[in-house]
Design a protein around this motif. Sequence first.
Motif, PDB file in Angstrom:
ATOM      1  N   HIS A   1       0.787  -1.237   0.000  1.00  0.00           N
ATOM      2  CA  HIS A   1       0.000   0.000   0.000  1.00  0.00           C
ATOM      3  C   HIS A   1       0.819   1.286   0.000  1.00  0.00           C
ATOM      4  O   HIS A   1       0.246   2.351  -0.250  1.00  0.00           O
TER       5      HIS A   1
ATOM      6  N   PRO B   1      -3.468   4.772   2.759  1.00  0.00           N
ATOM      7  CA  PRO B   1      -3.310   5.091   1.348  1.00  0.00           C
ATOM      8  C   PRO B   1      -4.415   6.041   0.857  1.00  0.00           C
ATOM      9  O   PRO B   1      -5.503   6.074   1.428  1.00  0.00           O
TER      10      PRO B   1
ATOM     11  N   LYS C   1      -6.406   4.710  -4.295  1.00  0.00           N
ATOM     12  CA  LYS C   1      -5.618   3.488  -4.192  1.00  0.00           C
ATOM     13  C   LYS C   1      -6.434   2.395  -3.498  1.00  0.00           C
ATOM     14  O   LYS C   1      -7.461   2.645  -2.879  1.00  0.00           O
ATOM     15  N   GLN C   2      -5.919   1.169  -3.608  1.00  0.00           N
ATOM     16  CA  GLN C   2      -6.573   0.059  -2.918  1.00  0.00           C
ATOM     17  C   GLN C   2      -6.504   0.271  -1.414  1.00  0.00           C
ATOM     18  O   GLN C   2      -5.453   0.544  -0.852  1.00  0.00           O
ATOM     19  N   ARG C   3      -7.656   0.153  -0.739  1.00  0.00           N
ATOM     20  CA  ARG C   3      -7.725   0.449   0.686  1.00  0.00           C
ATOM     21  C   ARG C   3      -7.551  -0.833   1.501  1.00  0.00           C
ATOM     22  O   ARG C   3      -8.169  -1.872   1.192  1.00  0.00           O
ATOM     23  N   PRO C   4      -6.727  -0.811   2.534  1.00  0.00           N
ATOM     24  CA  PRO C   4      -6.574  -2.006   3.385  1.00  0.00           C
ATOM     25  C   PRO C   4      -7.813  -2.196   4.262  1.00  0.00           C
ATOM     26  O   PRO C   4      -8.542  -1.241   4.540  1.00  0.00           O
TER      27      PRO C   4
END
Length: 873
Positions: free
Chosen positions: A43, A88, A92-95
């Motif tokens: 991330h 992030p 962006k890809q979120r955790p």
Amino acid sequence: MIRVAQVFSILVMVTSVVAASDTVVPSGSEGFDTVVKPFLTNHCYDCHGDGTTKGGVDLTAMPLEIKTPAQASAWLKALEQLQAGLMPPLNKQRPDSAERARVIYWIEKAVLDSGHAEAYRRKTMLPAYGNLVDHELLFSGKIKALPYTPARVWRRSPYIFDGGTSRVGKAKIQNPYTYSTPKSGVRDYAKTSFVGASVVETIVLNANAEIDLAFDQLTGGAERDRKAQEARKRAAEAFNRKVLDEARQLLKEKGQQAASPGRKNNKTESHAPAPQPRSTKPRRIHPFEPFLLGTDGTELNDDQLATPLKQTFQRFASREPTADELQKYVDLLKKNLAETKDPRESLKGALIAIYLSPEAIYRQEWGLGPADEHGRRMLSPKELAFALSFALFDSGPYTGVKKGTASSGLIGRALAEDRLSTREDVVRVLEEIFEHDVYPPGRGNPAPRLLRFFHEFFGYDRCGEVFKDAHEANLHNVYIDPRQMTAEADALLKVILRDDRNVFERMLSSSEMVVKHSGAASDGPEMERQKQARKDQLARLKKYIDEFDLEREKQSVIKGKMKKPLYRNNPKLMANVIAGAENAAKAKLSATKREYAALLTAPVTVVKRPDGKRGHAVTMYNITLRDWKPDQPLVMPKHQRAGILTHPAWLVAHSFNAENDPVHRGIWVYEKLLAGYLADVPPEVDAQIPEDHTKTLRDRMELLRDKACWKCHHKINPLGEAFEIYNHYGRWIDADYFDADGKLFTRLRTFHEYEQDGRTRSAFHMVDHDGWVKEGKLTRRPVNARGSFDQIGIPGLTGEFADATEMCRILAKSPRVRQSIIRHAFRYFMGRNEMLSDSKTLIDADRAYVESGGSFKAVVVSLLSSDSFLYRK
């Protein structure tokens, strides 16, 4: 005078938000390799590593072993970005939350263990940073650590000083305790308020003022007694002279000689009666009275020395002193007497020592009860009694119990009867308290801290702190009375709390409002009393009219029996009284008939018109006096009102002087209802919205959608802008109007002055907005209050909403909102932020609410009987 100085050394245990939980992530390099590095690789390294250093940040260069403040500061910056959900970024890809929580745990533990993050450690103890503890992890059920609260001393609150410590007479004193926490939210925190030099100085000044007043009152009473005794003596002497004169006259008529005063002859005797005391009951001796003697005090016995000390200790420590404690203060008093030879000043010095004793200033919670196998110690029965009493009543426990009322006396009685040693005992005494009405109609609050929680949570009671111009309010056809607005919000909450079903949901979604402006409670027993009072008044007036007798009235006026209120402030009626009884009687009959006719059609409670002429006290709710009804609460249109967040008191409290405050309203919803955390505003940010009278506030806020601002404002603007269906007075609006110059026209009335009979007069006139639109004077545009949960990033909340009422009803159904309110209730009753180890306590309280059908009392019982409340470590 003896000056007593005491120095307090208080050890405050500071526990971080992670220190009390089971080890979620291994520390050091092991945790970094297994948890942190994979997270950064997935991330973060695309922008902040592998040769890319956006913003000048290279995470690959961050040391695992923190040795300097600069290294700790670098990690703390990264930590804040993760906690606030800023990284992030949105594109962006979120955790997932659990993954993010584990990384936050590792970084936080690393910087705290380094010893270079004391400022951060202190910050996490403040109420505003309670949401740093991850919400999903807190309610996940994965935390197996047992709850407890660190042993602590807890400074008494201003409310305890005002309500729990009775003071002498009318001494000029000042509350020595203030809150150092922010104005909004929970204020009474164990780790945020301390006793400094100013507090000690104020206490000493208060002590001197109270003690001096007591002595002065006592001296004045002695002087009055002396004068009264002298007066009785003079009266007795006068009586003796009168009797003697009558006796002499009688003897003279009989040809006999009167005896001289005090002498006898063989014919008669004269006995002057002795002065008689006012009462045969023994006079109550004030405990200070023996110390007014002008001696060196050696004649004072042990009871005279101990009584004022014991009473003062009871008043400030809320309990009886032990034998050792009492002897300590008696010894101090004896020492003072020996040194000063002045009983009054010696007593004052000893009493000030009690005023400054640790127990009179601090609540002490060490856990003096039995220890369990996990190293936790339960509060002793006495500690429990004080903790429960302060949690509900702002006072220490006492043994007296007023019949039919909830009071700390129920707790004191349980302590005295040895029924306060176990969790079951705590639940039993709390249920006994809640069997009584703790939310009575009107302004009474037997358990004041219950309703105060909602004051501090919603913050509507601070509506008076926001200045609103009275003339401008007139132009908007509203009347601002902060005390009344707060009382109405209180009354609405009491209606919901007394029912005690689906409490949080109704507070956030109900279209009910209590709109009275009558100065009296308009629900429950008080309403029935008002109805009966009107019936009785009508009956009396009708009887008077039916049985009116002119001759009888004339005689009553001649004899001065006409009641003054009938002609007070009425010059015409007063002139009739002066001119003749017949005219006055007829005027009285006419006035009575008018009163009777008005009462037949009036509501039970006459709505006050604060300006004396107009009824715009209720127009803030978009109703008129004709719409107002005495049976409360009123049901408003659902598109206009939905719970406390749409109440005028809340809207005014969260506004500016002359316009709405969407940003801070959005922050309130995000932090209080959604358990969100926002990063601190950078010092270089100029948080100002430029003025432009040709644009609505929402249009002017478009500049916050700039990339640099929107990374934070995307969480709060959609929430705060939903309240644009209200003006800054809390009145519902559905459109914005613009005049011929393109400027916003927000007023409902116009004001103009004119000349009449040689005098300048003024008048307000209602604006016909739709008529002016047809005439081309105004342009109408519907209010834009739309928003979306999709941008906010809260799990379980998606979709759009039209305005604040729809948003509030969606939020009212959210489990996260319910849990967030319970988190704030935890902070309020525990006096600290939650730790991960409090997970079980919060889950149990949430379960108690759900299983009880939405009972706030069930939440309170669950929290006050939890391990977090009962155990110290």
